[in-house]
Motif scaffolding. Structure first.
Motif, mmCIF file in Angstrom:
data_model
loop_
_atom_site.group_PDB
_atom_site.id
_atom_site.type_symbol
_atom_site.label_atom_id
_atom_site.label_comp_id
_atom_site.label_asym_id
_atom_site.label_seq_id
_atom_site.Cartn_x
_atom_site.Cartn_y
_atom_site.Cartn_z
ATOM 1 N N LEU A 29 21.725 -27.364 20.285
ATOM 2 C CA LEU A 29 21.526 -28.802 20.163
ATOM 3 C C LEU A 29 22.154 -29.317 18.871
ATOM 4 O O LEU A 29 22.765 -30.385 18.854
ATOM 5 C CB LEU A 29 20.033 -29.126 20.203
ATOM 6 N N ALA A 30 22.019 -28.534 17.817
ATOM 7 C CA ALA A 30 22.554 -28.977 16.532
ATOM 8 C C ALA A 30 24.074 -29.069 16.592
ATOM 9 O O ALA A 30 24.671 -29.995 16.052
ATOM 10 C CB ALA A 30 22.113 -28.013 15.431
ATOM 11 N N THR A 31 24.694 -28.107 17.255
ATOM 12 C CA THR A 31 26.166 -28.138 17.324
ATOM 13 C C THR A 31 26.644 -29.040 18.439
ATOM 14 O O THR A 31 27.835 -29.114 18.715
ATOM 15 C CB THR A 31 26.702 -26.723 17.569
ATOM 16 N N LYS A 32 25.714 -29.669 19.130
ATOM 17 C CA LYS A 32 26.027 -30.558 20.250
ATOM 18 C C LYS A 32 26.802 -29.830 21.367
ATOM 19 O O LYS A 32 27.601 -30.425 22.074
ATOM 20 C CB LYS A 32 26.829 -31.781 19.777
ATOM 21 N N THR A 33 26.607 -28.523 21.437
ATOM 22 C CA THR A 33 27.210 -27.777 22.544
ATOM 23 C C THR A 33 26.613 -28.273 23.863
ATOM 24 O O THR A 33 27.299 -28.389 24.864
ATOM 25 C CB THR A 33 26.920 -26.266 22.393
ATOM 26 N N ARG A 57 15.691 -32.356 23.736
ATOM 27 C CA ARG A 57 16.958 -33.036 23.453
ATOM 28 C C ARG A 57 17.253 -33.098 21.970
ATOM 29 O O ARG A 57 18.292 -33.597 21.569
ATOM 30 C CB ARG A 57 16.938 -34.436 24.065
ATOM 31 N N GLU A 58 16.318 -32.645 21.166
ATOM 32 C CA GLU A 58 16.575 -32.653 19.726
ATOM 33 C C GLU A 58 16.293 -31.262 19.171
ATOM 34 O O GLU A 58 15.317 -30.623 19.563
ATOM 35 C CB GLU A 58 15.654 -33.649 19.020
ATOM 36 N N ALA A 60 23.772 -29.483 30.051
ATOM 37 C CA ALA A 60 22.460 -28.882 29.875
ATOM 38 C C ALA A 60 22.568 -27.387 29.673
ATOM 39 O O ALA A 60 23.505 -26.745 30.140
ATOM 40 C CB ALA A 60 21.596 -29.172 31.100
ATOM 41 N N ALA A 61 21.585 -26.860 28.944
ATOM 42 C CA ALA A 61 21.396 -25.413 28.920
ATOM 43 C C ALA A 61 20.091 -25.148 29.640
ATOM 44 O O ALA A 61 19.114 -25.876 29.461
ATOM 45 C CB ALA A 61 21.332 -24.904 27.495
#
Lengths: 195, 294, 788, 266
Positions: free
Chosen positions: D12-16, D37-38, D70-71
């Protein structure tokens, strides 16, 4: 025809027995002749491989063709060099069919007379294996000479081979020879005694 | 990886030099080759000619013994034995019922865990073989594979059945110059050495003729039967062809031994019918009987 | 409110002898919705038809049921009559009370009741029928022809000459295809170029044809009449408008030793080149892989010498979009190359060549200017061995089929060789000679008798080189399979004809199906051999299977007729598909991710389990065969009483396909074989269309047993409907059994149109079995709560 | 679990990815689905034995798709569902990152090929208990089995929870909602219940990935998964194919072999 087949299962025609023993369906052969073209001994054979296949194709309906295939010299000349199987466009394992023919001919005592020497050699070979577990070359050659009557053949080779250390006068033996005897008793011997 | 060694009968007798050279080479390579315990004859052509079950039972007994000893692979230098063992393993693994029946015959539960390896496979897997070469075998050689190393292709799954290359590559590593010739995989007459010497003379003669006419200085083999037919049966070949052939027939392991600088006698070169000597630069290999025929 | 007219035919005495037609007419009048019911001696006669027409007008009928013979017999007759009277023809149905009733059952009450049941069934169906209109599809009157070989050229010219626009796309720099490579053609031995080049020029100059050479199809979307094609014009490296085709650039190009594709690798070409002098268009292309400038950044010699400054090194591929109404796929074939024949030394010895290479050797425009010289040393070969079936009919090499053209071209090659090298010795090794065709057998005879070509029956085992010659180890199977060895100077292999390398990719772009060998599949091998399963896409030439020139040309012309029919109208009228694919959009359709040509609006689960309408079906008019979606629950008599065990007469519903089993049951009738009357036949287009839900509904409707029958495998009218059905039946049976339902109540069968006797036997045996099983009381108990 | 959380944070942090579909603790010892989502909220993610639901079901929902890439925290069954959805062209390569879980480990699988390999490496037969469960019913007599199912289906409420829980039931409009004609009667009665359940099983034949969520979702505890499992075995033994093993290729029932068995056809 089919009624008879069911009535006498033992009377299954030769092509069916070949199929059962080898998994080779001779009907697939379309007689291109590539096996005969490549066979190293086709010229020596009475029926080159493709003709054996054709005899087998017709053997179900014509017993005389089955007879010709069984009594052929070809079966015994086949060296199992596998070149026919390797190149067959229909991927038919002809060497396996030849094996089946030899077994059948042996059982029915229909071995081609010209194959006498070859058969004598094979028997001498297996006798040696049966008794010692390994091939005793000296013993086997002597045995073969007795069976085939070719006493003088190779007589001059033996001393030379002995000299260079290639011939031993005493056989090497497997320890568990009884087990080997059992194997022979349950395979070759059992089969040859079967009607 | 534990490798067992199945010499087969001829390597104890008429092909003694094949065994001697293999073991000499293995020693240099630092490989141990324990024999398969209490091994028996594979049955060769005779067994499968006469009885199907016997032809499978004899090799199965060997393989089962190797398995029991925990061998991962069995090195079978004789191409004929290799074929029998490989075919047996293939057939038994393909057909569960057959496997059970033959297991019963040999009184052991054969599982097929030990692989069957031929001499070329075994040598090709040796890393940096070329680094062990001290005296490059700088001769034009005809690599003769014969029938059973490469066929039936679907079962042995080794090299390609037409125009195989593996032995040529190995020879090139040893400094030899493999020639391109036509009889690499033609049959030499195999099991007819004794019973139909006439046919052997014919088939083996064609092989020698092609090798010689293309300038080969030696025929390289990996099979005692091929060696027997091409070397020991040389008088018969020459008689039939009406001409002399001087070309020696050398086992693959003997060439390797020579390239490694091992003494010829240790490699059993003196046991050949046809003297291993090369004209004109090289003198005859010492210790080899120069007398021909007998 | 439905106003149905029922018309019962006596068919002379064919029906009235066993069925009480008067009673049927009287009973039919009482069926709800029936406004008119009469019987008449010969309903199909003019007065009979007049009865129908008058009734439609006088009684204001909304539907017609003619109870008479099989719809296969007179359905068109009565539908036409209805149309003449102003009733939509699809509101007319036939109740088959002759073949399926009066002829197959004994006279009696049961037979009359069955006739009445059949009438009831069809009345119920007609009530649900909708007035259908032929579907009008606006048509773009332009054809896209893919492939500029002889098949594509012929198709393009034929269509263009009948006044329609054609876009011809060829991937090579020039049109002409394999035919332009040929020296002479069998069986006439006329020069290939002489026949072909005028046609090529005609293509170039035809006002209706737009030619895109050195181009490929990028994508194709849309449907028949309305395709959108995107064509990639690969960068030639020059401005075609400026280039005059003078050839100076080719003469000056310093990179000259590139094997020529056109000469099958036997000749050489420069890096900027036209494949052959008669090329159309006669504009070169730059081979960027070999061009010195592209490789090293230096040279640009062609640019310097070009008198019109046409060279454009920076040119990029261009995408052209086009709207087309139909597509003709004529992408041709290739022959098998490479080292797939190591035992023949193909790919190893230079003098073992393939058929196309021999064509180039024999061609006057070829690398040897028509002299037969072997590639290794340029020597004229004294002995040439031709090997037929090199790869064809060879499952071990992966090709079991016959390549069809080789027997003829091999005979031609041997003849050409003899004509050019009089003292030469040609041998042909063959397995069978397949020379079926006009003047073909005569041609082969001529090769043997007049030109002395030695034919040896047998396959070659091996070819190897010895002292500069090739040793061919063959056999003559006619002489006891004796091996024989021939020393040849040249060996020509008739290698197998195979699909083009890009065939699969193109098929996926076009959504056409292909076989295991990547040859394109026709909609039906006998009845629709030039169409694909995708409407509006046609096949021509050897992309379908190896074909010779006459066959390719004949087929291309046939294609024109198929094209002109729809193209000549402003819109094409297509028979209405009674079962329209559902318009409901599934998520799959919404996201547009169906990559394969599956019905785009069918739901995913239905795709797996419900019958897929065989893809050809929307082209067909089979309004009768549409019960599934619209009017399902009332399609067979709805029995209201459960039989007592004592005199149990099982109720059996038979779901049969229209093409085989329905016709087979008709044959049972025309052969007057008798069977148990308890079976009620419901007709479907295909077993692939018979949803498992229908079987459940039949049980719910009171059936004790069910027959499902269709065409034998491989006989399906839609190619594979029955194969799909078979898989569903397997699963359905498994589920039924698991739910505790006796699977013996559903009998599956294949009955062909010729198996009238089998049909009778099937019905009788099934009836007996169901009788033994007894009424399906368990299910019918459920039904008390549930018939909706 | 820590591996899962830190991986989620990183993704999520890397917006992958924009959203992680995973499990959170749902109280009462049960897990529930959660959409993280965060990165900061990644600690809500859990994974333990209670996490059985096949989360792939959410991926067919348009509102979930709208959230972006999504993951998915994926059990083996969820991985199979992803492959099956891919084979049916419902998921394109690169649209989804699968986080294969099992034990403490988490393996990110970005491509279908990777998922295929992962699934193949762990593929196995049913457990002894699972086999036994099926065998228990097969050992019954026909009549006994019929009565069993009749009793089971008599409880069916037609709530369609089985459909909602199934990742392969993604049609936007199901046959059961069609009323022209009305294929399946709307009210819950024995005939309609049977027809609905037969239809559900048939439409999943050759597609069902054997997650068992239908049976778990059923509020009246009908062992629905047995129907699917029976057909999975049928398809595998007769046609040799298993769904959810490959991202390409046809379902068993949308393809055929010319020599499919037909010994039951007269």
């Amino acid at each position: 025809m089919s009624g008879e087949k069911h009535a006498h299962p033992a009377a299954e025609p030769l092509p069916g027995r070949v199929l059962e023993q080898t998994g080779v369906d001779v009907a697939r052969c379309y007689q291109c002749g590539k096996c005969s073209a490549g066979c190293p001994l086709a010229a020596e054979m009475d029926y080159p491989p493709s003709q054996i296949m054709h005899l087998l194709q017709l053997a179900g309906e014509f017993p005389e063709f089955a007879e010709m295939a069984l009594r052929s010299h070809t079966a015994w000349l086949c060296l199992t060099c596998e070149i026919c199987y390797c190149r067959c466009p229909m991927e038919l394992d002809i060497p396996k069919v030849m094996d089946a023919l030899r077994h059948e001919a042996l059982r029915k005592k229909k071995v081609n007379p010209k194959a006498k020497d070859i058969l004598a050699f094979h028997r001498a070979f297996l006798d040696s294996v049966k008794h010692t577990g390994r091939l005793f070359e000296m013993g086997q050659v002597v045995d073969y000479k007795l069976r085939s009557g070719h006493f003088l053949q190779d007589l001059l080779q033996a001393p030379w081979m002995f000299l260079v250390g290639k011939l031993h006068l005493l056989p090497e033996r497997v320890r568990d020879r009884r087990q080997l005897k059992r194997i022979f008793a349950r395979t070759l011997k059992a089969r040859e005694n079967r009607p | 990886m534990k490798t067992g060694f199945y010499p087969g009968c001829s390597m104890k007798g008429s092909a003694r030099e094949y065994s001697e050279s293999l073991l000499a080479v293995a020693r240099v390579l630092g490989r141990e080759l324990p024999e398969v315990p209490d091994w028996n004859c594979c049955g060769a052509t005779a067994a499968h000619n006469l009885d199907h079950d016997l032809a499978l039972a004899l090799p199965a007994r060997i393989l089962a013994a190797a398995e029991k000893k925990g061998m991962d692979e069995v090195l079978v230098p004789c191409a004929a034995c290799y074929s029998r063992l490989k075919v047996t393993r293939h057939e038994l693994l393909e057909d569960e019922k057959l496997r059970q029946r033959i297991s019963g015959l040999v009184e052991a539960d054969y599982r097929g865990s030990a692989k069957v390896v031929n001499i070329i496979e075994w040598l090709a897997a040796v890393p940096d073989l070329e680094k062990l070469v001290k005296k490059p075998f700088q001769r034009k050689v005809a690599c003769y594979y014969g029938c059973l190393l490469v066929r039936p292709a679907g079962i042995v799954e080794f090299d390609r059945p037409e125009e195989p290359q593996s032995m040529d590559l190995l020879m090139a590593k040893l400094g030899a110059k493999p020639i391109d010739w036509a009889f690499k995989t033609e049959c030499c007459g195999a099991g007819f050495s004794v019973s139909r010497t006439d046919l052997v003379a014919k088939l083996s003669g064609l092989i020698l003729e092609d090798a010689v006419s293309r300038g080969a200085e030696a025929v390289i083999v990996a099979c005692p039967m091929c060696h027997l037919n091409l070397d020991l049966r040389r008088p018969n070949i020459e008689k039939r062809a009406g001409k002399k052939y001087d070309i020696p027939v050398i086992y693959i392991t003997q060439v390797l031994g020579l390239a490694m600088g091992l003494p010829p006698k240790k490699l059993g070169l003196q046991r050949h019918k046809v003297a291993v000597k090369f004209a004109p630069a090289e003198s005859p290999v010492p210790g080899v009987s120069a007398k021909r025929g007998a | 409110m439905a106003r149905i007219g029922v018309f019962i035919c006596h068919c002379g005495e064919n029906i009235s002898a066993t069925v009480d037609v008067v009673k049927v007419a009287a009973e039919a009048a009482r069926i709800p919705g029936v406004a008119h019911s009469v019987e008449y001696k010969y309903m199909c006669s003019d007065p009979g038809q007049q009865l129908v027409k008058n009734a439609i007008k006088e009684k204001n009928l909304t539907g017609v049921v003619v109870a008479a013979c099989s719809p296969r017999m007179h359905e068109p007759t009565f539908r036409r009559a209805c149309a003449e009277a102003g009733l939509n023809p699809f509101l007319c149905e036939m109740a088959n009370i002759r073949e399926h009733c009066s002829w197959v059952h004994e006279k009696g009450e049961a037979t009359t009741q069955k006739a009445l049941d059949i009438v009831r069934t069809l009345v119920a169906k007609v009530k649900k029928n909708k007035a259908l209109e032929p579907i009008k599809v606006p048509v773009t009157k332009t054809a896209l022809v893919l492939g500029g070989g002889i098949a594509g050229i012929q198709a393009a010219l034929d269509i263009a000459n009948s006044g329609h626009k054609v876009i011809l796309v060829e991937q090579a720099p020039s049109i002409g295809g394999h035919m332009s490579q040929l020296s002479e053609t069998f069986p006439t031995l006329d020069c290939s170029q002489c026949i072909l080049t005028p046609r090529m020029v005609e293509v170039a100059q035809h006002p209706n044809i737009t030619l895109h050479s050195y181009s490929e199809l990028e994508s194709l979307d849309g449907f028949i009449g309305n395709f959108k094609a995107r064509i990639r014009r690969k960068a030639r490296g020059l401005d075609e408008k400026l280039c005059t085709g003078c050839g100076l650039c080719m003469q000056k190009c310093p990179t000259r030793k590139i094997p020529s594709e056109f000469d099958a690798g036997l000749g050489l070409r420069p890096a900027i080149y036209v494949p052959f002098p008669q090329a159309v268009p006669n504009k070169p292309v730059i081979d960027r892989e070999h061009c010195t400038y592209y490789r090293t950044g230096k040279c640009r010699l062609c640019e310097k010498v070009c008198p019109t400054q046409a060279i454009r090194f920076g040119q990029e591929d261009e995408i052209v979009e086009a709207e087309v109404g139909a597509v003709v796929v004529a992408t041709g074939f290739d022959i098998k190359h490479g080292d797939f024949f190591p035992e023949y030394g193909y790919g190893k010895h230079q003098d073992v060549i393939d058929g196309l290479q021999f064509e180039r050797l024999a061609s006057a425009s070829g690398p040897t200017l028509g002299e037969i010289r072997r590639p290794s040393d340029g020597k004229v070969p004294e002995t040439v061995v031709f090997i037929a079936c090199a790869g064809s009919r060879d499952p071990a090499k992966g090709i079991e089929y016959c390549s069809k053209i080789c027997c003829m071209y091999t005979a031609k090659h041997a003849m050409l060789y003899r004509h050019k090298v009089h003292h030469g010795k040609p041998y042909v090794f063959y397995m069978d000679i397949r020379a079926g065709g006009k003047m073909y057998e005569e041609f082969v005879r001529r090769a043997m008798e007049e030109d002395g070509v030695q034919y040896v029956r047998g396959r070659v085992s091996r070819v190897y080189e010895r002292n500069g010659r090739l040793v061919v180890k063959g056999v003559d199977t006619l002489l006891g399979a004796r091996p024989l060895e021939i020393e040849a100077d040249l060996v020509v292999l008739a290698t197998a004809g195979v699909a083009n390398a890009g065939a699969e990719e193109l098929a996926q772009k076009l959504h056409v199906s292909y076989d295991a060998h990547k040859f394109y599949a026709e909609a039906h091998p006998k009845l629709r051999p030039v169409e694909t399963n995708t409407a509006g896409i046609f096949l021509a030439g050897a992309c379908q299977a190896p074909k010779d020139i006459p066959e390719s040309v004949a087929q291309s012309t046939a294609r024109r007729r198929r094209f002109i029919l729809p193209a000549s109208a402003a819109s094409s009228a297509r028979a209405p598909a009674p079962t329209r694919p559902s318009r409901r959009r599934s998520s799959a359709a919404a996201t547009g991710r169906w990559s394969r040509p599956w019905p785009r609006s069918t739901r995913a689960c239905a795709r797996a389990a419900a019958p897929a309408w065989p893809s050809a079906a929307p082209n067909r008019s089979t309004s009768r065969a549409s019960p599934t979606r619209r009017s399902m629950p009332r399609f067979w008599p709805c029995w209201n009483e459960v039989n007592a065990m004592a005199d149990f007469n099982p109720k059996i519903v038979a779901f049969v396909c229209n093409w085989c089993t329905y016709a087979g049951a008709d044959l049972t009738g025309t052969s007057r074989m008798k069977y148990a009357p308890q079976v009620s036949i419901v007709r479907f287009p295909c077993t692939g269309r018979i949803d498992f839900m229908l079987l459940l509904k039949a049980f719910a409707g009171g059936a004790d047993g069910i027959i499902v029958s269709g065409c034998h495998p491989n006989d399906c009218h839609y190619s594979s409907g029955n194969f799909h059905a078979r898989r569903r039946w397997v699963v359905f049976r498994g589920l039924m059994d698991f739910l505790g339902i006796d699977v013996r109540r559903v009998q599956f069968s294949w009955v062909s149109a010729a198996e009238g006797a089998k049909w009778a036997q099937l019905v009788n045996e099934t009836t007996d079995r169901i009788r033994r099983l007894g009424p399906f009381a368990d299910y019918q108990r459920l039904r008390g709560q549930g018939v909706g | 679990m820590q591996a899962l959380r830190s991986k989620a944070r990183e993704l999520l942090a890397t917006k992958t990815v924009q959203v992680i579909i995973g499990y959170a603790s749902g109280g009462g010892g049960r897990a529930r689905a959660v959409f993280v989502r965060e990165a900061a909220k990644a600690d809500a993610l859990v994974f333990d034995d209670s996490c059985q639901q096949n989360l792939a079901v959410y991926f067919s929902k348009p509102e979930v798709r709208k959230l972006g890439k999504a993951a998915l925290v994926a059990t083996p069954a969820a991985l199979r569902a992803i492959l099956q959805l891919a084979a049916e062209n419902q998921i394109a390569e690169g649209e989804l990152l699968a986080l294969a879980v099992g034990g403490d480990d988490v393996v990110p699988l970005a491509t279908f090929a990777a998922i295929e390999a992962h699934v193949a490496a762990r593929d196995g037969d049913w457990s002894a208990a699972e086999k036994e469960e099926l065998q228990k019913y097969e050992a019954m007599g026909l009549e006994e089995r019929r009565r069993f199912w009749e009793e089971q289906f008599s409880r069916c409420l037609k709530c369609y929870a089985c459909r909602a829980a199934c990742p392969l039931c993604y049609c936007t409009r199901c046959t059961v909602e069609c009323n022209q004609p009305q294929w399946i009667p709307v009210p819950a009665h024995d005939l309609g219940n049977l027809e609905w359940n037969v239809m559900r099983a048939m439409h999943l034949a050759g597609r069902c990935v054997d997650c068992g969520d239908c049976g778990r979702a059923c509020p009246v505890n009908i062992p629905l998964h047995l129907l699917n499992r029976r057909l999975i075995r049928e398809v595998f033994t007769v046609f040799g194919s298993r769904s959810g093993r490959s991202a390409k290729g046809d379902n068993a029932l949308s393809t055929f072999k010319p020599n499919d068995p037909e010994d039951f056809i007269q």
